[in-house]
Design a protein around this motif. Structure first.
Motif, mmCIF file in Angstrom:
data_model
loop_
_atom_site.group_PDB
_atom_site.id
_atom_site.type_symbol
_atom_site.label_atom_id
_atom_site.label_comp_id
_atom_site.label_asym_id
_atom_site.label_seq_id
_atom_site.Cartn_x
_atom_site.Cartn_y
_atom_site.Cartn_z
ATOM 1 N N GLU A 105 1.819 -0.884 -11.907
ATOM 2 C CA GLU A 105 0.717 -0.361 -12.710
ATOM 3 C C GLU A 105 -0.512 -0.094 -11.840
ATOM 4 N N LYS A 106 -0.832 -1.039 -10.944
ATOM 5 C CA LYS A 106 -1.998 -0.894 -10.066
ATOM 6 C C LYS A 106 -1.800 0.280 -9.111
ATOM 7 N N ILE A 107 -0.602 0.413 -8.554
ATOM 8 C CA ILE A 107 -0.329 1.514 -7.629
ATOM 9 C C ILE A 107 -0.465 2.858 -8.336
ATOM 10 N N LEU A 108 0.040 2.951 -9.556
ATOM 11 C CA LEU A 108 -0.080 4.191 -10.331
ATOM 12 C C LEU A 108 -1.550 4.535 -10.586
ATOM 13 N N GLU A 109 -2.346 3.525 -10.940
ATOM 14 C CA GLU A 109 -3.773 3.749 -11.171
ATOM 15 C C GLU A 109 -4.451 4.250 -9.898
ATOM 16 N N LEU A 110 -4.130 3.609 -8.768
ATOM 17 C CA LEU A 110 -4.742 4.000 -7.496
ATOM 18 C C LEU A 110 -4.325 5.405 -7.083
ATOM 19 N N ALA A 111 -3.073 5.747 -7.358
ATOM 20 C CA ALA A 111 -2.574 7.083 -7.021
ATOM 21 C C ALA A 111 -3.294 8.171 -7.799
ATOM 22 N N GLN A 112 -3.808 7.821 -8.977
ATOM 23 C CA GLN A 112 -4.543 8.780 -9.805
ATOM 24 C C GLN A 112 -6.048 8.751 -9.527
ATOM 25 N N SER A 113 -6.460 7.856 -8.644
ATOM 26 C CA SER A 113 -7.866 7.735 -8.259
ATOM 27 C C SER A 113 -8.119 8.565 -6.995
ATOM 28 N N PRO A 114 -9.366 8.617 -6.499
ATOM 29 C CA PRO A 114 -9.639 9.336 -5.243
ATOM 30 C C PRO A 114 -9.065 8.649 -3.996
ATOM 31 N N ILE A 115 -8.603 7.404 -4.119
ATOM 32 C CA ILE A 115 -7.999 6.717 -2.972
ATOM 33 C C ILE A 115 -6.804 7.524 -2.477
ATOM 34 N N ASN A 116 -6.788 7.860 -1.182
ATOM 35 C CA ASN A 116 -5.664 8.622 -0.638
ATOM 36 C C ASN A 116 -4.987 7.955 0.553
ATOM 37 N N ARG A 117 -5.422 6.723 0.840
ATOM 38 C CA ARG A 117 -4.803 5.976 1.936
ATOM 39 C C ARG A 117 -4.834 4.493 1.590
ATOM 40 N N LEU A 118 -3.684 3.831 1.759
ATOM 41 C CA LEU A 118 -3.595 2.392 1.544
ATOM 42 C C LEU A 118 -3.384 1.685 2.881
ATOM 43 N N SER A 119 -4.079 0.580 3.062
ATOM 44 C CA SER A 119 -3.861 -0.290 4.210
ATOM 45 C C SER A 119 -3.432 -1.647 3.656
ATOM 46 N N ILE A 120 -2.152 -1.956 3.791
ATOM 47 C CA ILE A 120 -1.575 -3.117 3.116
ATOM 48 C C ILE A 120 -1.407 -4.282 4.099
ATOM 49 N N GLY A 121 -1.949 -5.437 3.720
ATOM 50 C CA GLY A 121 -1.924 -6.615 4.588
ATOM 51 C C GLY A 121 -0.609 -7.371 4.512
ATOM 52 N N ILE A 122 0.411 -6.817 5.104
ATOM 53 C CA ILE A 122 1.734 -7.468 5.100
ATOM 54 C C ILE A 122 1.726 -8.714 5.987
ATOM 55 N N GLN A 123 1.290 -8.559 7.229
ATOM 56 C CA GLN A 123 1.203 -9.603 8.271
ATOM 57 C C GLN A 123 2.568 -10.063 8.777
ATOM 58 N N SER A 124 3.491 -10.361 7.874
ATOM 59 C CA SER A 124 4.867 -10.723 8.266
ATOM 60 C C SER A 124 5.782 -10.539 7.062
ATOM 61 N N PHE A 125 7.046 -10.252 7.344
ATOM 62 C CA PHE A 125 8.041 -10.141 6.275
ATOM 63 C C PHE A 125 8.823 -11.445 6.105
ATOM 64 N N PHE A 126 8.346 -12.526 6.738
ATOM 65 C CA PHE A 126 9.050 -13.810 6.681
ATOM 66 C C PHE A 126 8.174 -14.871 6.029
ATOM 67 N N ASP A 127 8.750 -15.583 5.066
ATOM 68 C CA ASP A 127 7.983 -16.562 4.295
ATOM 69 C C ASP A 127 7.424 -17.686 5.156
ATOM 70 N N GLU A 128 8.169 -18.103 6.200
ATOM 71 C CA GLU A 128 7.665 -19.208 7.026
ATOM 72 C C GLU A 128 6.366 -18.823 7.736
ATOM 73 N N ASP A 129 6.247 -17.572 8.137
ATOM 74 C CA ASP A 129 5.002 -17.108 8.762
ATOM 75 C C ASP A 129 3.882 -17.016 7.734
ATOM 76 N N LEU A 130 4.203 -16.488 6.559
ATOM 77 C CA LEU A 130 3.195 -16.313 5.506
ATOM 78 C C LEU A 130 2.658 -17.662 5.035
ATOM 79 N N LYS A 131 3.537 -18.651 4.942
ATOM 80 C CA LYS A 131 3.091 -19.985 4.531
ATOM 81 C C LYS A 131 2.199 -20.621 5.589
ATOM 82 N N LEU A 132 2.557 -20.459 6.862
ATOM 83 C CA LEU A 132 1.734 -21.023 7.934
ATOM 84 C C LEU A 132 0.324 -20.432 7.897
#
Length: 377
Positions: free
Chosen positions: A101-128
């Motif tokens: 829902e949030k992505i759809l709203e943003l896609a319809q807004s003037p926002i045209n670039r997303l910078s997503i804070g992934i940092q890691s695709f592994f839970d052990e890193d994210l928890k640390l």
């Protein structure tokens, strides 16, 4: 061309490594949005002759704002500044905020670039790191976002204690599987007064291994360049046509206005910074007062800043510019202090520009500091 940076000083929870200005108390969010709008109105004369090419929502976590709040802030920019026909408008977002829902709203807004804070695709890193999202949320957010946005960047962190090269390579490969046009990647740094610093001092978490971080940086460069990315700035990798205009403006010394608590501004000759306190920031704007300190940069300051930023990029440091803008004393200083790094193949000169070699990139901040002018005004 110039840019406007809007600092959103709120996060759901504190990452252990972060020393940026933010609050986990969201009760003042509405008042903060009004204060941000007020600051933009009060400062419009600063950019009266400028064309705004980029609008960047950073933080903190800008995705904690509602899409309506984001749109209101963008409208305030347009109401008070001259904006380019097709500006780059970036929103930093965390995976846990990016519901469909949030992505759809943003896609319809003037926002045209997303910078997503992934940092890691592994839970052990994210928890640390005490990230608010899980690996499942990271993957799901990207799977959805790539359906609606073609200009997406993600952040990845290397040098995390316990993350070996195999897991780091897997992180990079997972990022590549989404066919993203831009990746920003940073070494985990241990900042004073952070939770990570305290955990390391108490022996709860292993210290960062600089040698491993350097090795993982070189892995990153090799893999991304083999996949068509240009390492246009030490921490930024973009496909052709997808270099961040916001990031590039910083490294090329263009003017930018920082809106919000702790935000910095730069016009080529002056640097300003806002108070690092949400309550005091809001209070000042409520009485039409700018909570900002300003310093005039000396020639030495401007030289040092140009060397620091230029060496981090593929555009390098122009020797001609140094001589023309700063004079013979500065160019001789630069040539003299750069000599040992040229001999060690950490720097090289190409078409009149001083650049970092592949070997020198990871060490470039330290190299730049050794090229600074320290004893002149």
């Amino acid at each position: 061309m110039s840019g406007i940076y809007i600092h959103i000083p709120f996060c759901k929870q504190a990452c252990h490594y972060c020393d940026f200005h933010f609050s986990t108390q969201l009760g003042k969010k509405e008042a903060m949005v009004k204060a941000l709008q007020k600051e933009m109105e009060l400062r419009k004369d600063e950019f009266q002759d400028e064309l705004v090419e980029t609008i960047y929502f950073g933080g903190g976590t800008p995705s904690v704002l509602t899409t309506a709040e984001i749109n209101d802030l963008i409208k305030t920019v347009y109401a008070n500044y001259t904006v380019a026909k097709s500006p780059e408008i970036t929103l930093e977002a965390n995976p846990d905020d990016l519901t469909e829902e949030k992505i759809l709203e943003l896609a319809q807004s003037p926002i045209n670039r997303l910078s997503i804070g992934i940092q890691s695709f592994f839970d052990e890193d994210l928890k640390l790191m005490n990230r608010a999202h899980s690996s499942v949320q990271a993957i799901k957010s990207l799977s959805m976002a790539t359906k609606y946005f073609n200009n997406i960047s993600i952040d990845l962190i290397y040098g995390i204690p316990g993350m070996d090269n195999i897991r780091w390579k897997a992180n990079i490969e997972k990022a590549l599987s989404f066919k993203l046009p831009h990746i920003s990647s940073y070494a985990l740094t241990v900042e004073p007064k952070t939770a990570l610093k305290k955990f390391i001092e108490r022996g709860i978490v292993d210290d960062v291994d600089d040698d491993q971080a350097q090795e993982q940086f070189h892995i990153l460069v090799d893999v991304l360049e083999a996949n068509g990315f240009v390492n246009y700035e030490i921490s930024n990798f973009g496909k052709d046509g997808f270099f961040s205009k916001n990031n590039t403006s910083y490294w090329q010394g263009k003017k930018y206005m920082g809106i919000g608590p702790s935000a910095h501004s730069f016009d080529g000759k002056h640097r300003g910074w806002n108070i690092r306190n949400n309550i005091k920031y809001i209070g000042a704007l409520q009485i039409d007062k700018l909570p900002m300190d300003i310093e005039t940069l000396t020639k030495k300051d401007r030289y040092n800043e140009y060397v620091m930023t230029g060496l981090r990029t593929i555009w390098g440091v122009s020797l001609k510019k140094i001589e023309l803008d700063f004079g013979s004393t500065y160019i001789e200083h630069l040539k003299q202090h750069a000599q040992k790094y040229l001999q060690e193949h950490l720097l090289f000169v190409d078409e009149g520009k001083l650049l970092a070699t592949k070997k020198g990139k990871f060490l470039v901040d330290g190299i730049a500091s050794d090229l600074f002018m320290l004893n002149l005004k």
